[in-house]
Every structure is written in structure tokens, then in C-alpha cells.
Design an enzyme around this catalytic site. Structure first.
Site, PDB file in Angstrom:
ATOM      1  N   TYR A 191      51.430 -16.429  51.379  1.00 32.72           N
ATOM      2  CA  TYR A 191      52.450 -17.095  50.562  1.00 32.72           C
ATOM      3  C   TYR A 191      53.550 -17.722  51.418  1.00 32.72           C
ATOM      4  O   TYR A 191      54.265 -18.598  50.965  1.00 32.72           O
ATOM      5  CB  TYR A 191      53.089 -16.117  49.567  1.00 32.72           C
ATOM      6  CG  TYR A 191      52.166 -15.650  48.454  1.00 32.72           C
ATOM      7  CD1 TYR A 191      50.910 -16.211  48.293  1.00 32.72           C
ATOM      8  CD2 TYR A 191      52.556 -14.659  47.569  1.00 32.72           C
ATOM      9  CE1 TYR A 191      50.059 -15.787  47.280  1.00 32.72           C
ATOM     10  CE2 TYR A 191      51.712 -14.227  46.554  1.00 32.72           C
ATOM     11  CZ  TYR A 191      50.463 -14.789  46.409  1.00 32.72           C
ATOM     12  OH  TYR A 191      49.640 -14.368  45.415  1.00 32.72           O
TER      13      TYR A 191
ATOM     14  N   LYS B 121      40.151  -7.713  53.694  1.00 28.83           N
ATOM     15  CA  LYS B 121      38.807  -8.317  53.689  1.00 28.83           C
ATOM     16  C   LYS B 121      38.383  -8.510  55.134  1.00 28.83           C
ATOM     17  O   LYS B 121      38.247  -9.645  55.610  1.00 28.83           O
ATOM     18  CB  LYS B 121      38.838  -9.660  52.943  1.00 28.83           C
ATOM     19  CG  LYS B 121      38.965  -9.549  51.438  1.00 28.83           C
ATOM     20  CD  LYS B 121      37.656  -9.281  50.709  1.00 28.83           C
ATOM     21  CE  LYS B 121      36.746 -10.471  50.679  1.00 28.83           C
ATOM     22  NZ  LYS B 121      35.466 -10.158  49.987  1.00 28.83           N
TER      23      LYS B 121
ATOM     24  N   ASP C  67      49.369  -8.769  45.062  1.00 33.67           N
ATOM     25  CA  ASP C  67      49.797  -9.476  43.856  1.00 33.67           C
ATOM     26  C   ASP C  67      48.763  -9.262  42.753  1.00 33.67           C
ATOM     27  O   ASP C  67      49.093  -8.909  41.606  1.00 33.67           O
ATOM     28  CB  ASP C  67      49.913 -10.976  44.212  1.00 33.67           C
ATOM     29  CG  ASP C  67      50.699 -11.755  43.175  1.00 33.67           C
ATOM     30  OD1 ASP C  67      51.176 -11.155  42.196  1.00 33.67           O
ATOM     31  OD2 ASP C  67      50.820 -12.977  43.344  1.00 33.67           O
TER      32      ASP C  67
END
Ligand code: NAD
Length: 368
Positions: free
Chosen positions: A141, A192, A249
Site C-alpha cells: 500500500y 506467500k 487487510d
């Protein structure tokens, strides 16, 4: 020694739900020697109306100096067309940024009386108590470069950069490990690493931190997509989940819905401790300003009241008082009090103030 609390109630239902928190603070002052001193300031659309900005410099300075900030909610259709840099959310984002709030704590607790209201089977959520720790100031972000470019071939390209440095992972990791030590002593680190270098790096740093500083806390790892599945398949397997800004989020919203309504969900955002051990902290409900019900006395104040319980626990180190307040909320739900958002057949539908009354009565009963 008085405890300074800055309340920025914001817009819509923000001031309505915060009114009940002010009454709860007054109760703790009177009955538990809390000595809370409250100051109120504007944020969001109401601040734009008064000052032409979403938060003033003075309010930011007061927020930095306060022991804890309690925020209601910002936004609403009235301000849909104000310039982007002074939109209501800009006030919230500036407070988070200027206070250095890098750790977002979102508990997902299922109150026994509401277990049936979950979209999952009762037995899957009954007794659920997990804590999601989301990194809040880094990652994709905020990473640079980001943008939308025109390409020579006539196409366009949109991109964001996922980036974490060692210290950012270490400090959010420490928050998660410290929390786990006060809970069930287990941390699940989520990334990940199978497809992202930044994920592999997150994994390596967490392994190192766990081994060097928290060898007694059980550390496990899970891929983010699997974590999404496991949260709806068997959520009670988790204690503390720690993850980056983007995955946090999404996963915290998934976990939130396991427990029912937005009107029930508190959160805390914490900064780093300074040399005196003081950390900036902001506590706020997860919900927004709910323009559809604002001004009608219908809003559920429990998310905001539980956010104050988090302030008692994490800023003021008053765990027994936090337990007391959470217990009072549990009592009113068990007694059948419900605002519209959590209404069930056969229960007593009440408004914001009546719910506040019921919580104060339950506090008094518990301490009689
Ligand atoms: P919202 O959370 O305000 O409302 C979603 C739905 O949940 C509405 O039907 C609302 O009535 C209900 N709801 C929310 N809180 C409730 C409560 N305490 N009691 C009873 N019902 C409740 O989300 P939205 O409608 O998407 O957004 C409305 C405004 O709030 C927008 O301007 C948005 O930008 C803003 N917003 C602010 C924050 C924040 O301040 N942190 C967060 C989300 C949205």
C-alpha cells in the site's frame, strides 16, 4: 496520575457511539479510580466543515501527547465531493501516519450469546478468540514505485511495490510474540513465500526473530491463501496471526465476519515505545460512520466500548478492568439486549443509549 484520552468522535454515528464510551470512562473514574481526563476534538468531515481540513495540526499534536486516542468513524455522503487531500479519510490516515501506528490489532472473539448469528456453524465459532496482527504502515500500500503509466505500445501499466525491510518485520513480529505470551503462546506467521520474494524474506525474518528472542513461543507458518480457507474451515485452530498489510487487510475482514456484526468489532493501532516506555495508540471500532442509521440513536456502541476495553488492556495495563468491561458486554448480550444490527427473534431491541445504560448497570452489578 491522570490518564489523558483524546476523543475524536468524527462523523455519522461516531459521536453517538462515543457518547457511550464517555459514560463508561466516567463510570471507571467513579468506581475504579481510573482518573481518565477526556478532551474532545474534531476529525473527518466535521473537521473539514469547521476548519477546511480533515484533521488540524493542533489535534495531531494533542493525539501524539495523549496516552490514548479514541476514534469514532469518519466520512459520509455529505463530503463525497470535497477535494481528495481533505476528504474525511485523510484525517484518519494522517493520524495513523503521524503517530507511527505500525501495528493493527483486530481481535475476533465470539460472544456465546451471538454464536448462532455467525454465518458459520455454531460449534465452529463458539468460544472463538483469535487476534490478528496486521502490519499497517508498510508493504504494497505504501511501497514505491507505484503508478499507472502509458506504454509506448499504446497499452497502460498499473503497478505497486511490495517491500519490507528487516526492522519492519521485526517490530511487528515482536508485537505478535508479546501478545501470544499473554494468550495461548502460539503465533501463526502468514505470507506467500511460494510465489513472492518478499514473502520468503518475511518468513526468514520471522524464523530468525522467533529463534533468537522468543524461543518459548510456538511459531508456525501458513500461506495466505490457505489461511483464508482455514479461517472459515476451522478458525479455532489459531491464537495470534501475524501478517503484512495487504493480507492482513483481507484476513482480518474474513475473521471479523465469523463473529457477526460490524457493530461488535473493536481494534487497536499501536506505535513503537519511546525511551520512557510510552507508545502512541489509537483505538477505534472497525465500522464506518453508518450514514444510513446516523442521528437516529440506533447504532450499536459495543465495538467502540470494546475498543476502550483494549485501551484499558494495552495502553493502561489494566487487564482486570478490561476483563470487567468485556464481561459486562457479555452479560448484556446474555440478558438479551440487542441493537438492530444484532437483533434476533425473542430478544430485546434497544437503541444506543439503552445499550450504554445496560452496560453501566452490568458493570455495577459485577462490582457490587
Ligand atoms: P459502515 O461500516 O459505515 O456501514 C456498513 C453497514 O453496517 C451499514 O448498514 C451500517 O448501518 C451498519 N453498521 C455499521 N456500524 C454499525 C453500528 N455500530 N451499529 C449498527 N449498524 C452498524 O460502512 P459504509 O456504509 O461502507 O461506509 C459509510 C461511510 O463510512 C463511508 O463514508 C466510508 O468511507 C466510511 N468508513 C469509515 C471508516 C472509519 O472511519 N474507520 C471505516 C469504514 C467506512
Amino acid at each position: 496520575m491522570s490518564r489523558n484520552i483524546l476523543i475524536v468522535a468524527g462523523d455519522g454515528i461516531g459521536p453517538e457511539v462515543m457518547g457511550e464510551v464517555e459514560r463508561v470512562i466516567a463510570w471507571f473514574n467513579e468506581n475504579r479510580g481510573f482518573d481518565g481526563v477526556v478532551e474532545n476534538e474534531l476529525v473527518g468531515g466535521s473537521c473539514y466543515d469547521a476548519h477546511g481540513v480533515a484533521v488540524t495540526d493542533e489535534t495531531v499534536e494533542k493525539a501524539k501527547a495523549a496516552d490514548a486516542v479514541m476514534l469514532g468513524a469518519v466520512g459520509g455522503p455529505k463530503w463525497d465531493d470535497v477535494p481528495f487531500e481533505v476528504r474525511p479519510e485523510a484525517g484518519l490516515l494522517r493520524l495513523r501516519k503521524d503517530l507511527g501506528l505500525f501495528a493493527n490489532l483486530r481481535p475476533a472473539i465470539c460472544f456465546p450469546a451471538l454464536a448462532e448469528a455467525s454465518s458459520l456453524k455454531t460449534e465452529l465459532v463458539q468460544g472463538l478468540d483469535i487476534m490478528i496482527v496486521r502490519e499497517l504502515t508498510g508493504g504494497v500500500y505504501f511501497g514505491e514505485p507505484k503508478g499507472i503509466d502509458d506504454l509506448p505500445n499504446g497499452e497502460r501499466r498499473g503497478y505497486d511495490m511490495q517491500v519490507y525491510d528487516t526492522h519492519e518485520i521485526q517490530r511487528i513480529g515482536r508485537v505478535a510474540f508479546d501478545l501470544a505470551k499473554k494468550r495461548d503462546n502460539r503465533v501463526m506467521s502468514v505470507e506467500k513465500r511460494n510465489v513472492m520474494q518478499s514473502g520468503l524474506f518475511w518468513y526468514q525474518e520471522m524464523v530468525k526473530l522467533g529463534a533468537e528472542e522468543f524461543p518459548d513461543v510456538k511459531l508456525e507458518h501458513m500461506l495466505a491463501d490457505n489461511c483464508g480457507m482455514q479461517l472459515v474451515k476451522n478458525p479455532k485452530q489459531f491464537d495470534v496471526i501475524v501478517t503484512d498489510n495487504l493480507f492482513g487487510d483481507m484476513l482480518s475482514d474474513v475473521a471479523a465476519m465469523l463473529t457477526g456484526s460490524l457493530g461488535m468489532l473493536p481494534s487497536a493501532s499501536l506505535g513503537a515505545k519511546d525511551e520512557n516506555g510510552k507508545a502512541c495508540a489509537m483505538y477505534e471500532p472497525v465500522h464506518g460512520s453508518a450514514p444510513d442509521i446516523s442521528g437516529q440513536g440506533l447504532a450499536n456502541p459495543i465495538a467502540t466500548v470494546l475498543s476502550f476495553a483494549m485501551a484499558l488492556r494495552y495502553t493502561f495495563d489494566l487487564g482486570a478492568d478490561a476483563d470487567l468491561l468485556e464481561g459486562a458486554v457479555e452479560d448484556v448480550l446474555a440478558d438479551g439486549y440487542r441493537t438492530g444490527d444484532i437483533m434476533q427473534p425473542g430478544k430485546k431491541q434497544v437503541g444506543t443509549v439503552e445499550m450504554g445504560d445496560a452496560i453501566l448497570t452490568a458493570l455495577t452489578k459485577r462490582t457490587a
